[in-house]
Design a protein around this motif. Structure first.
Motif, PDB file in Angstrom:
ATOM      1  N   ARG A 266       4.738  15.999  -8.173  1.00  0.00           N
ATOM      2  CA  ARG A 266       5.807  15.585  -9.082  1.00  0.00           C
ATOM      3  C   ARG A 266       5.701  14.488  -9.866  1.00  0.00           C
ATOM      4  N   ILE A 267       4.464  13.595  -9.600  1.00  0.00           N
ATOM      5  CA  ILE A 267       4.170  12.376 -10.406  1.00  0.00           C
ATOM      6  C   ILE A 267       2.758  12.445 -10.939  1.00  0.00           C
ATOM      7  N   ASP A 268       2.651  11.828 -12.169  1.00  0.00           N
ATOM      8  CA  ASP A 268       1.215  12.119 -12.866  1.00  0.00           C
ATOM      9  C   ASP A 268       0.384  11.104 -12.410  1.00  0.00           C
ATOM     10  N   PRO A 269      -0.630  11.260 -11.721  1.00  0.00           N
ATOM     11  CA  PRO A 269      -1.530  10.370 -11.298  1.00  0.00           C
ATOM     12  C   PRO A 269      -1.940   9.326 -12.495  1.00  0.00           C
ATOM     13  N   SER A 270      -2.288   9.814 -13.592  1.00  0.00           N
ATOM     14  CA  SER A 270      -2.773   9.099 -14.783  1.00  0.00           C
ATOM     15  C   SER A 270      -1.627   8.123 -15.221  1.00  0.00           C
ATOM     16  N   GLN A 271      -0.472   8.299 -14.851  1.00  0.00           N
ATOM     17  CA  GLN A 271       0.455   7.340 -15.470  1.00  0.00           C
ATOM     18  C   GLN A 271       1.251   6.928 -14.453  1.00  0.00           C
ATOM     19  N   SER A 272       0.667   6.655 -13.323  1.00  0.00           N
ATOM     20  CA  SER A 272       1.440   6.045 -12.090  1.00  0.00           C
ATOM     21  C   SER A 272       0.793   4.732 -11.432  1.00  0.00           C
ATOM     22  N   VAL A 273       1.347   4.141 -10.943  1.00  0.00           N
ATOM     23  CA  VAL A 273       0.793   2.915  -9.739  1.00  0.00           C
ATOM     24  C   VAL A 273       1.528   3.171  -8.384  1.00  0.00           C
ATOM     25  N   LEU A 274       0.688   3.516  -7.494  1.00  0.00           N
ATOM     26  CA  LEU A 274       1.309   3.546  -6.191  1.00  0.00           C
ATOM     27  C   LEU A 274       0.521   2.597  -5.418  1.00  0.00           C
ATOM     28  N   THR A 275       1.250   2.145  -4.322  1.00  0.00           N
ATOM     29  CA  THR A 275       0.743   1.277  -3.063  1.00  0.00           C
ATOM     30  C   THR A 275       1.440   1.662  -1.953  1.00  0.00           C
ATOM     31  N   HIS A 276       0.565   1.640  -0.912  1.00  0.00           N
ATOM     32  CA  HIS A 276       1.153   1.664   0.552  1.00  0.00           C
ATOM     33  C   HIS A 276       1.513   0.493   1.063  1.00  0.00           C
TER      34      HIS A 276
ATOM     35  N   HIS B 151       4.926  -5.924   2.446  1.00  0.00           N
ATOM     36  CA  HIS B 151       4.212  -6.518   1.136  1.00  0.00           C
ATOM     37  C   HIS B 151       4.223  -5.838   0.232  1.00  0.00           C
ATOM     38  N   SER B 152       4.486  -4.338   0.394  1.00  0.00           N
ATOM     39  CA  SER B 152       4.382  -3.436  -0.982  1.00  0.00           C
ATOM     40  C   SER B 152       5.585  -3.408  -1.713  1.00  0.00           C
ATOM     41  N   LEU B 153       6.591  -3.846  -1.153  1.00  0.00           N
ATOM     42  CA  LEU B 153       7.817  -4.269  -1.931  1.00  0.00           C
ATOM     43  C   LEU B 153       7.674  -5.172  -3.184  1.00  0.00           C
ATOM     44  N   GLY B 154       6.787  -6.344  -3.057  1.00  0.00           N
ATOM     45  CA  GLY B 154       6.375  -7.177  -3.795  1.00  0.00           C
ATOM     46  C   GLY B 154       5.532  -6.766  -4.856  1.00  0.00           C
ATOM     47  N   LEU B 155       4.577  -6.045  -4.260  1.00  0.00           N
ATOM     48  CA  LEU B 155       3.422  -5.377  -5.277  1.00  0.00           C
ATOM     49  C   LEU B 155       3.956  -4.536  -6.002  1.00  0.00           C
ATOM     50  N   VAL B 156       5.109  -3.657  -5.770  1.00  0.00           N
ATOM     51  CA  VAL B 156       5.441  -2.510  -6.544  1.00  0.00           C
ATOM     52  C   VAL B 156       6.214  -3.198  -7.669  1.00  0.00           C
ATOM     53  N   MET B 157       7.015  -4.086  -7.381  1.00  0.00           N
ATOM     54  CA  MET B 157       7.713  -4.738  -8.551  1.00  0.00           C
ATOM     55  C   MET B 157       6.555  -5.416  -9.388  1.00  0.00           C
ATOM     56  N   GLY B 158       5.817  -6.174  -9.098  1.00  0.00           N
ATOM     57  CA  GLY B 158       4.926  -6.957  -9.863  1.00  0.00           C
ATOM     58  C   GLY B 158       4.039  -5.710 -10.649  1.00  0.00           C
ATOM     59  N   ALA B 159       3.835  -4.547 -10.096  1.00  0.00           N
ATOM     60  CA  ALA B 159       3.185  -3.663 -10.865  1.00  0.00           C
ATOM     61  C   ALA B 159       3.815  -2.929 -12.200  1.00  0.00           C
ATOM     62  N   SER B 160       5.456  -3.093 -11.637  1.00  0.00           N
ATOM     63  CA  SER B 160       6.404  -2.537 -12.900  1.00  0.00           C
ATOM     64  C   SER B 160       6.533  -3.427 -14.126  1.00  0.00           C
ATOM     65  N   LEU B 161       6.371  -4.807 -13.726  1.00  0.00           N
ATOM     66  CA  LEU B 161       6.290  -5.724 -14.841  1.00  0.00           C
ATOM     67  C   LEU B 161       5.228  -5.654 -15.393  1.00  0.00           C
ATOM     68  N   ALA B 162       4.002  -5.738 -14.768  1.00  0.00           N
ATOM     69  CA  ALA B 162       2.547  -5.599 -15.619  1.00  0.00           C
ATOM     70  C   ALA B 162       2.393  -4.321 -16.369  1.00  0.00           C
ATOM     71  N   GLN B 163       2.870  -3.132 -15.900  1.00  0.00           N
ATOM     72  CA  GLN B 163       2.629  -1.819 -16.471  1.00  0.00           C
ATOM     73  C   GLN B 163       3.967  -1.274 -16.657  1.00  0.00           C
ATOM     74  N   PRO B 164       5.014  -1.623 -17.570  1.00  0.00           N
ATOM     75  CA  PRO B 164       6.355  -1.116 -17.571  1.00  0.00           C
ATOM     76  C   PRO B 164       6.427   0.342 -18.154  1.00  0.00           C
ATOM     77  N   GLY B 165       5.312   0.932 -18.548  1.00  0.00           N
ATOM     78  CA  GLY B 165       5.230   2.246 -18.918  1.00  0.00           C
ATOM     79  C   GLY B 165       4.880   3.297 -17.947  1.00  0.00           C
ATOM     80  N   LYS B 166       4.328   2.675 -16.853  1.00  0.00           N
ATOM     81  CA  LYS B 166       3.961   3.444 -15.460  1.00  0.00           C
ATOM     82  C   LYS B 166       5.346   3.709 -14.501  1.00  0.00           C
ATOM     83  N   THR B 167       4.910   5.010 -13.690  1.00  0.00           N
ATOM     84  CA  THR B 167       5.788   5.212 -12.444  1.00  0.00           C
ATOM     85  C   THR B 167       5.198   4.329 -11.544  1.00  0.00           C
TER      86      THR B 167
END
Length: 353
Positions: free
Chosen positions: A173-183, A215-231
């Motif tokens: 359900r998530i396009d891997p080319s338009q997303s950023v994931l972290t564990h 640690h992932s919560l801070g990482l994913v918020m940073g990712a959203s700020l850095a790449q606002p168009g990504k899931t």
């Protein structure tokens, strides 16, 4: 080829793909290097944390030469295990990495992209044509066999839920080319790392040399700020959310459209063997809570999911919230699940690993 995070930092993926294809060399990525090489490519062996997919282990066992690029080759239990009986070439921009923990026979000091491009120029001048894709086909088949062996888990209709089913539904359900994931640290890292297929460079934030829970919560918020168009998605366990979960308030107040996926199995699963005494004396192993309620109290859209047929529609509903510019949290009530190296409750282990 052993690809590390330096490939991502140097924007060297294209050069790495061209070299691997020309020489027909399989490529593995380290934990922090995941997404340095497209994992839908037939030469991709995938990424490894504590666990390694069988194709990766087989390739390392059979190799006589390992070319490490953008990697310090630092020993850590959260990367592929570095073989000691192989010949190593290392391309790194950090002089201190050379012969630090691994004996290097030939070292190349420089930028990963520039070094790969120079190396590609040399090999194309020496060989008249690319090598036939024999290893590529063998790698593709081996990787497919691995995924087929885990089809039952990835499509499981169990309740409590199987974590591999959840990850499979996320992938669908998530396009891997338009997303950023972290564990997060622990079981979510081991569940996600081998099965989430990255397509775009930087589409995954791997970590593990430092393993603090939450640690992932801070990482994913940073990712959203850095790449606002990504899931932007973080997959974490219940213990990790217990450590830093109230920081979800930051995402709510700043309207950061991040998705937190909590795998709630009510135990400190990875610490089963390490917490024997504290489990007996203080019941330190068992945890519990309704984390969707906590998220809701903080003003975040949330849903607690207990049935397998609710997984897909719940993900779709959460993604709709993200598209409106709001964070979301999904709490999946899961079983304590083994991983493919055989870790987990003895009665759940089998011969898959």
């Amino acid at each position: 080829i052993w690809a590390g995070q330096g490939v991502i930092r140097a924007d060297a993926t294209s050069a790495l793909v061209r070299l691997a294809e020309f020489l027909d060399i399989p490529v593995l990525t380290t934990n922090p290097g995941k997404s340095a090489f497209p994992e839908d490519h037939p030469l991709s062996l995938g990424a490894s944390a504590v666990n390694s997919p069988p194709a990766m282990k087989e390739a390392l066992d059979n190799a006589d030469l390992v070319f490490a690029v953008g990697s310090s080759l630092t020993w850590t239990p959260f990367n592929p295990q570095i073989p000691r009986d192989k010949h190593f070439i290392q391309l790194t921009n950090a002089e201190d990495d050379i012969n630090k923990e691994t004996r290097i026979e030939r070292s190349l000091l420089g930028d990963a992209r520039l070094g790969l491009e120079a190396l590609l120029a040399e090999v194309t001048s020496m060989l008249d044509e690319p090598r036939p894709p024999v290893r590529a086909e063998n790698t593709r088949v081996s990787k497919q066999d691995f995924h087929d062996a885990w089809k039952d888990e990835r499509e499981s209709a169990e309740a409590p839920l199987n974590p591999y089913r959840i990850i499979n539904e996320l992938q669908n359900r998530i396009d891997p080319s338009q997303s950023v994931l972290t564990h997060d640290s622990g079981s979510p890292r081991e569940h996600l790392m081998p099965f989430w297929e990255t397509r775009a460079t930087g589409g995954y934030i791997g970590w593990g040399k430092t393993t603090q829970l939450g640690h992932s919560l801070g990482l994913v918020m940073g990712a959203s700020l850095a790449q606002p168009g990504k899931t932007c998605v973080a997959v974490l366990g219940d213990a990790a959310f217990c450590m830093t979960g109230l920081d979800l308030d930051t995402a709510v107040k700043n309207r950061l459209p991040v998705l937190l996926v909590i795998l709630n199995n009510s135990v400190m699963a990875c610490e089963r063997d390490q917490l024997r005494i504290s489990r007996e004396k203080f019941d330190a192993f068992d945890i519990g809570g309704n984390y969707a309620d906590i998220a809701n109290a903080l003003g975040c859209w949330s849903r607690r999911v207990t049935a397998p047929d609710e997984i897909a529609p719940s993900i779709d509903a959460a993604l709709a919230e993200l598209r409106e510019g709001r964070p979301a949290l999904l709490e999946f009530v899961t079983k304590e699940c083994y991983d493919f190296a055989g870790n987990g409750p003895a009665d759940q282990r089998d011969s898959k690993g």
